[in-house]
Structures are given as C-alpha cells and as structure tokens.
Design an enzyme around this catalytic site. Sequence first.
Site, PDB file in Angstrom:
ATOM      1  N   CYS A 264      -6.058   7.821   9.439  1.00 19.10           N
ATOM      2  CA  CYS A 264      -5.807   6.244  10.279  1.00 19.10           C
ATOM      3  C   CYS A 264      -5.100   7.435  11.744  1.00 19.10           C
ATOM      4  O   CYS A 264      -5.177   8.097  11.779  1.00 19.10           O
ATOM      5  CB  CYS A 264      -4.743   5.660  10.158  1.00 19.10           C
ATOM      6  SG  CYS A 264      -5.405   4.176   9.322  1.00 19.10           S
TER       7      CYS A 264
ATOM      8  N   LYS B  54       0.725  -1.096   0.121  1.00 23.72           N
ATOM      9  CA  LYS B  54       0.245   0.060   0.122  1.00 23.72           C
ATOM     10  C   LYS B  54       0.946   1.228   0.199  1.00 23.72           C
ATOM     11  O   LYS B  54       0.739   2.154  -1.004  1.00 23.72           O
ATOM     12  CB  LYS B  54      -0.401  -0.404   0.975  1.00 23.72           C
ATOM     13  CG  LYS B  54      -1.660   1.782   0.820  1.00 23.72           C
ATOM     14  CD  LYS B  54      -2.597   1.590   2.707  1.00 23.72           C
ATOM     15  CE  LYS B  54      -1.936   1.462   3.690  1.00 23.72           C
ATOM     16  NZ  LYS B  54      -1.453   2.976   4.491  1.00 23.72           N
TER      17      LYS B  54
HETATM   18  N1  EPU Z   1       6.171  13.780  11.163  1.00 19.70           N
HETATM   19  C1  EPU Z   1       6.115  15.280  11.829  1.00 19.70           C
HETATM   20  N2  EPU Z   1       6.362  16.568  10.528  1.00 19.70           N
HETATM   21  C2  EPU Z   1       5.750  15.617   9.924  1.00 19.70           C
HETATM   22  C3  EPU Z   1       5.613  14.374   9.563  1.00 19.70           C
HETATM   23  C4  EPU Z   1       5.868  13.194  10.512  1.00 19.70           C
HETATM   24  O1  EPU Z   1       6.487  15.190  12.922  1.00 19.70           O
HETATM   25  O2  EPU Z   1       5.607  16.551   8.798  1.00 19.70           O
HETATM   26  C5  EPU Z   1       6.294  13.007  12.735  1.00 19.70           C
HETATM   27  C6  EPU Z   1       4.935  12.323  13.081  1.00 19.70           C
HETATM   28  O3  EPU Z   1       4.571  12.521  14.042  1.00 19.70           O
HETATM   29  C7  EPU Z   1       5.167  11.023  13.346  1.00 19.70           C
HETATM   30  C8  EPU Z   1       6.257  10.496  12.386  1.00 19.70           C
HETATM   31  O4  EPU Z   1       6.815  11.243  11.850  1.00 19.70           O
HETATM   32  O5  EPU Z   1       5.840  11.176  15.202  1.00 19.70           O
HETATM   33  C9  EPU Z   1       6.138   9.702  11.867  1.00 19.70           C
HETATM   34  O6  EPU Z   1       5.255  10.003  10.674  1.00 19.70           O
HETATM   35  P1  EPU Z   1       5.708  10.033   9.246  1.00 19.70           P
HETATM   36  O7  EPU Z   1       5.060  10.919   8.433  1.00 19.70           O
HETATM   37  O8  EPU Z   1       6.614   9.003   9.514  1.00 19.70           O
HETATM   38  O9  EPU Z   1       4.628   9.547   9.035  1.00 19.70           O
HETATM   39  P2  EPU Z   1       3.798   8.897   7.541  1.00 19.70           P
HETATM   40  O10 EPU Z   1       4.420   9.314   6.215  1.00 19.70           O
HETATM   41  O11 EPU Z   1       2.156  10.323   7.577  1.00 19.70           O
HETATM   42  C10 EPU Z   1       3.661   6.520   6.589  1.00 19.70           C
HETATM   43  C11 EPU Z   1       2.511   5.698   6.759  1.00 19.70           C
HETATM   44  C12 EPU Z   1       2.419   4.956   8.013  1.00 19.70           C
HETATM   45  C13 EPU Z   1       3.590   4.552   9.476  1.00 19.70           C
HETATM   46  C14 EPU Z   1       4.495   6.083   9.204  1.00 19.70           C
HETATM   47  C15 EPU Z   1       5.826   5.178   9.375  1.00 19.70           C
HETATM   48  C16 EPU Z   1       2.153   5.633   3.903  1.00 19.70           C
HETATM   49  C17 EPU Z   1       1.244   6.257   3.089  1.00 19.70           C
HETATM   50  N3  EPU Z   1       1.899   5.671   5.717  1.00 19.70           N
HETATM   51  O12 EPU Z   1       3.050   7.864   7.763  1.00 19.70           O
HETATM   52  O13 EPU Z   1       1.210   4.038   7.324  1.00 19.70           O
HETATM   53  O14 EPU Z   1       2.743   3.727   9.720  1.00 19.70           O
HETATM   54  O15 EPU Z   1       4.737   6.179   7.790  1.00 19.70           O
HETATM   55  O16 EPU Z   1       5.910   4.161   8.779  1.00 19.70           O
HETATM   56  O17 EPU Z   1       3.264   5.437   3.807  1.00 19.70           O
HETATM   57  C18 EPU Z   1      -0.144   2.613   7.887  1.00 19.70           C
HETATM   58  O18 EPU Z   1      -0.029   1.730   6.614  1.00 19.70           O
HETATM   59  O19 EPU Z   1      -0.641   1.928   8.813  1.00 19.70           O
HETATM   60  C19 EPU Z   1       0.365   3.713   8.553  1.00 19.70           C
HETATM   61  C20 EPU Z   1       0.035   4.380   8.783  1.00 19.70           C
END
Ligand code: EPU
Length: 418
Positions: free
Chosen positions: A114, A20
């Site tokens: 989520c 995904k």
């Molecule tokens: N964070 C920040 N600032 C930002 C972005 C993130 O502080 O601008 C922090 C968040 O608060 C969090 C951490 O960084 O503590 C991780 O967030 P990240 O941005 O890496 O997560 P994401 O990109 O929103 C993706 C996956 C998630 C997965 C996380 C961590 C996708 C579409 N989503 O989310 O997947 O848990 O990375 O690996 O790639 C899932 O598939 O169930 C899911 C939630």
Amino acid sequence: MLKISGPQLLSGKVKISGSKNAALPLIAAGLFFEKFTLHNVPRIGDVLTFLSIIESLGVEVDFSNGNTLKMNMKKINIHTLDLEKIKKIRVGIFLFPALLKRLWSLEIPYPGGCNIGKRPIDEHLSAFAAFGYENMGEGEHIAFQWEDNGKDVIIRAGFAVTATENILMMAAFRKGKTTIELAAIEPHVMNLVEFLRSIGTSIEVGYDHKMVINGSINVQKEAEYTVIGDYIEAGTFIILWALTANPSIKIEWVRIADLTAFLSKSTEAGIRYDISDENTLTVYNSRSSLRSAHIQTNVYPGFPTDLQSPFALLLTQAEWISRIHEVLFEWRLNWLVEIEKMKGHIAIMNPHEAMIFWKTHLKGSTVSSWDLRAGVTMILAGMVARGDTLITNVEYIERGYEDIVGKIAKLWWKIEHV
Ligand code: EPU
C-alpha cells in the site's frame, strides 16, 4: 467500481473473518514444513497473491475448501518463482526465513504494498545479516546467501511488525538463542508466536517488548494452526454500525481484548456498545451522541494506524473539533482529500496531523481508494452520505477485507459493483 446509495439504516449481525496480517506470516512459516494446514484464512486479494507466488515456487496449494488452506512443500523449485508478483506485495520479504534455510540463497525485487509513505525494510536486512547471512543485494534487489551462524544474537526490531515476524521465523528454526529487543507485539505477531510455541519453540515475551527465542533445527514434517479474527475488520464494523445501525447490530468473533485502545477512544467519541462476552459485541446507532476526540496512532497496544481512517470518518459526524495524529506513516492522511470532495470540513496541517471540523452532511461523490484502509473508509463514507457514491480502485479494498460487499449487502444495504 463500487456504487453505494445512501443514507440508509440497517440491522442484523456480522461475523469477523480471519486476520490478513496474521494469515500472511503464518503462510510463510508454513514453508518450513513438508505439509502445512491453516484454518480461518481470509479469502482476500493479498492472501491469493501471496499464495500464487508460493505456487510459482512449486508448492502445491489447496485453498478450495472454505477458509482452510493446505500446502505441500515437497517440490519447491526456486527457478520458477514469479518475481513480478513479488513487486506488488509487501510480504514477499516473508519468503526469506524458510527459503534461505531450504535453499541457502534467495534474490527478490524490492517488495511493494500500500502507498502510505516510506516503508523501509532496513530492520529486516540488518536482522538477516545478524544471523550470519551474507548480503549480496544491489540496486532494486534484495539478496542473501549462505548459512545461519548458529550464534546467540541480539536484534533490535524498532517495533516494526513484519520485521519482528521475520526475525521470529528465523529464530525458531535455528540453533542458538535470539533476543529481539523493541519487538512488535500486535495481535497478529502474537498469533505467530503462539503457533511457533505450538510446535515446541520456547519464546518468552517481556513487558518491555523483549522476546527471547530458543530455536531448534529439527523441523517436524507437518504442522497445523488457526488464524485469529481480524481486529481491524472488527473496529471498522464497529464504526460502520455506530453510524448506520437500526437500532443495533451484533458483531461476532471479535477478540475484544485486542481492541482496548480503540474501544477506549470509541467510548470517548460517544459510540454506544455492549460487550456480551469476550468475542461478541452489540453496537447501537450512536449518531446523536458522537463527540469530538483526539486520536494518536501508535504501536500496539496503542491506537492502530490501520483504524485511523475509519475513525476519522466517524469524527466527521461528531460535534466540535477533532484532531488526528498519524505517527507511523507520513502519507496516511492524504486520503482525507476524498472527504473534502464529499463536502467534509477537514484541514491537513502537516504529513502527520489533521483537524476535522464539526458535524457535516457528507454528499455522495466519485471518490478513490488511496489504500486498503482508506478504501474501506470510502465505503463507510458512502453509506453515511446523501446520494450516490462511486468508489474507484476497489481492488485495494479487496486486498484485505473478505467479502466486504457481500457482508454489508446481506443487511440490505444498497451497495453493488458497477
Ligand atoms: N520501519 C522502519 N524500518 C523497517 C521497518 C519499518 O523504519 O525496517 C518503520 C516504518 O517506516 C513505519 C513503522 O516502522 O514508520 C511501521 O512499519 P512496520 O514495519 O511496522 O509496518 P509493516 O510491517 O510494513 C505492518 C502491517 C501494516 C500496518 C503496520 C503497522 C502487515 C503485512 N502489514 O506493516 O498493515 O499498517 O504493520 O501496524 O502486517 C494494512 O493492513 O493495511 C497495513 C498497511
């Protein structure tokens, strides 16, 4: 609702679907081209929602042929973009790289996703600004406009996954050198890196999470690529089979190299498995050998947060006392209250830490899916528990696991939609 009658043992084999979290940014990158073909795309809720958003933009989408997706971008029209659907999905933010380049401005509502804790997007916003786009966003809207400044830029991504992917997409289709410090290097991020390399972008990835991208503004008309297998689905099935196989189940298309931290903890916790080649693994029923463990989630190559909940469920079947430390998201342990409903012995110490006590006989109950990963964990719990388990909010699970009910039902498990 899903109904599961447990416990029962099963045998056979399963094949892992496309990832995904790799498919979504690749679909967004496809928007830079006139025509784009993507193989091994999982047929899951989040992909279908993102495709319907893209369709509302005038993109012709053909996803009728198995797992191959074809997109034609000749008639993009921003005025028909479905803003309501963007509110439901985190990856609406992926529309910025291609649409800013094509249309010079974009305004969307804050993206959803989520419910696992604060999910800031500050890293995305400061990256767009670093490339020279003017931030016009107010209130609940994100808006940028104008042109990339073409300068060499250095951006820190804070190991954020989707932010690193957005920066990569912008960097690949611009003049000038982009350096990303503290880049995320999860397998799905690297799938995007490999795609961008395949179309001629020079991208260096360093041992220190630094990426250097030399982009180009000459975009070719067509591109084609393949989504990697989902290491989170693979890890989920490894746990499930360790609890239910009779005596073993084979898992194909695994990409074992992506699972090093997970497999290391699996061994420590007593899961028995054999690796036959780089993509195939056989898991043996390990219920009698499960031991306590301490897991701490981390950015890749650490233990993935998306496997925290299934692993915690495994530990309810292990001897002694286990500890879970969820570093990344502060609401991602709350789902454990569902395990309490099933008579599991747990204690949530604070938003980031929980303890799991002793091996318990879980009892079937009516439980809820808190998010995608906690939702699939309820399926695992139902398969281990005695009696019937009813799972509500199943749509969360269907957002991210391709035909999970069908895959399990094929091995004769008593699982059905009711
Ligand atoms: N964070 C920040 N600032 C930002 C972005 C993130 O502080 O601008 C922090 C968040 O608060 C969090 C951490 O960084 O503590 C991780 O967030 P990240 O941005 O890496 O997560 P994401 O990109 O929103 C993706 C996956 C998630 C997965 C996380 C961590 C996708 C579409 N989503 O989310 O997947 O848990 O990375 O690996 O790639 C899932 O598939 O169930 C899911 C939630």
